[in-house]
Design a protein around this motif. Sequence first.
Motif, PDB file in Angstrom:
ATOM      1  N   GLU A 137     -43.871 -12.337 -18.252  1.00  0.00           N
ATOM      2  CA  GLU A 137     -43.188 -13.145 -17.241  1.00  0.00           C
ATOM      3  C   GLU A 137     -42.378 -12.287 -16.265  1.00  0.00           C
ATOM      4  N   HIS A 143     -43.249 -18.942 -26.742  1.00  0.00           N
ATOM      5  CA  HIS A 143     -42.593 -18.139 -25.710  1.00  0.00           C
ATOM      6  C   HIS A 143     -41.542 -17.274 -26.382  1.00  0.00           C
ATOM      7  N   SER A 166     -46.287 -15.822 -24.752  1.00  0.00           N
ATOM      8  CA  SER A 166     -45.732 -15.120 -23.596  1.00  0.00           C
ATOM      9  C   SER A 166     -44.422 -14.443 -23.965  1.00  0.00           C
ATOM     10  N   SER A 188     -47.689 -23.694 -27.054  1.00  0.00           N
ATOM     11  CA  SER A 188     -47.417 -22.403 -26.449  1.00  0.00           C
ATOM     12  C   SER A 188     -46.186 -21.807 -27.117  1.00  0.00           C
ATOM     13  N   GLU A 219     -38.946 -25.933 -17.943  1.00  0.00           N
ATOM     14  CA  GLU A 219     -37.938 -25.345 -18.823  1.00  0.00           C
ATOM     15  C   GLU A 219     -36.597 -26.059 -18.604  1.00  0.00           C
ATOM     16  N   GLU A 237     -44.046 -26.288 -25.668  1.00  0.00           N
ATOM     17  CA  GLU A 237     -43.745 -24.869 -25.841  1.00  0.00           C
ATOM     18  C   GLU A 237     -42.456 -24.720 -26.636  1.00  0.00           C
ATOM     19  N   HIS A 281     -43.986 -21.326 -14.963  1.00  0.00           N
ATOM     20  CA  HIS A 281     -42.751 -21.952 -15.408  1.00  0.00           C
ATOM     21  C   HIS A 281     -41.975 -22.493 -14.211  1.00  0.00           C
ATOM     22  N   HIS A 340     -39.610 -21.616 -28.327  1.00  0.00           N
ATOM     23  CA  HIS A 340     -39.199 -20.226 -28.416  1.00  0.00           C
ATOM     24  C   HIS A 340     -39.550 -19.703 -29.803  1.00  0.00           C
TER      25      HIS A 340
END
Length: 294
Positions: free
Chosen positions: A147, A67, A100, A65, A258, A38, A211, A40
Amino acid sequence: MTPSSNRLDALPPRAGLGLKPEHYEHVLEHRPDVGFFEVHAENYMGAGGPPHRYLEAVAGLYPLSLHGVGLSIGAARPLDRAHLRRLRDLVERYRPQSFSEHLAWSTHDTGFLNDLLPLPYTPETLARVIDHVDEAQQAIGRRLLLENPSTYVLFRESSIDEIDFLDAIAARTGCGLLLDVNNVVVSSVNHRVDATAYIDRFPVERVGEIHLAGYDETVDGAGDRLLIDAHGSPVKTDVMELYRHTLARTGPVPTLIEWDNDVPDFLTLLAEATRADALIAAEAARRNRPARVA
């Protein structure tokens, strides 16, 4: 409404890791056994350069993914159209298995605040967030996962329970939910509520990703425990135990570790993913176990 052309919720039911620049070379050379990576979204909104070259290589090997941390879905102002265009371009470029965002705000007037700030749970903010989620999904042509936040204050004007607030957004927009178990622990300790009861009420049928992260601990002005969603250490024991309880409700769900601050070597991160993978596998085995005959 949910766009029909989406590939979200297609991440494998395994543990994933955040892809960090210091680990690009290791991942591409060793191809570790990781369920997904994942990133950002805002870190890859430039047109090109080494970050995109590495991300393209990793995305060719692993599910991806995205985010988001800058859409400011809860802000009392319109969504940034330029940001939405950049986000749409990134989604079209990489075709991720998941996207997300946070139930939070980070913009005010013309300024951007480097934080994810909470919002009061009122009918007015509910209507605004619903509109913003609808707009974001239409702009990117994908369903997003929203989230649950970590919070340190409660708003006196809040008149809707957080779980009911999230459930109403998902019901009205067709979005999914990202259940951050560490955030549940942080908020529950800070507000003196039962984290297990929160999970037991959560609409797990809407959860597309989980997460996990490490928190920091201090004390507030009254000398009580205060947890900080720090993302700079291994997942704490109480978070892992709540995660085990969560999996018993959700079943095997893609789960991200994370670790965004004080990033360690890759093998340390991989060990965290291995812990989560073991719990996912145990829950899958439990569900596949034949019923005992009396």
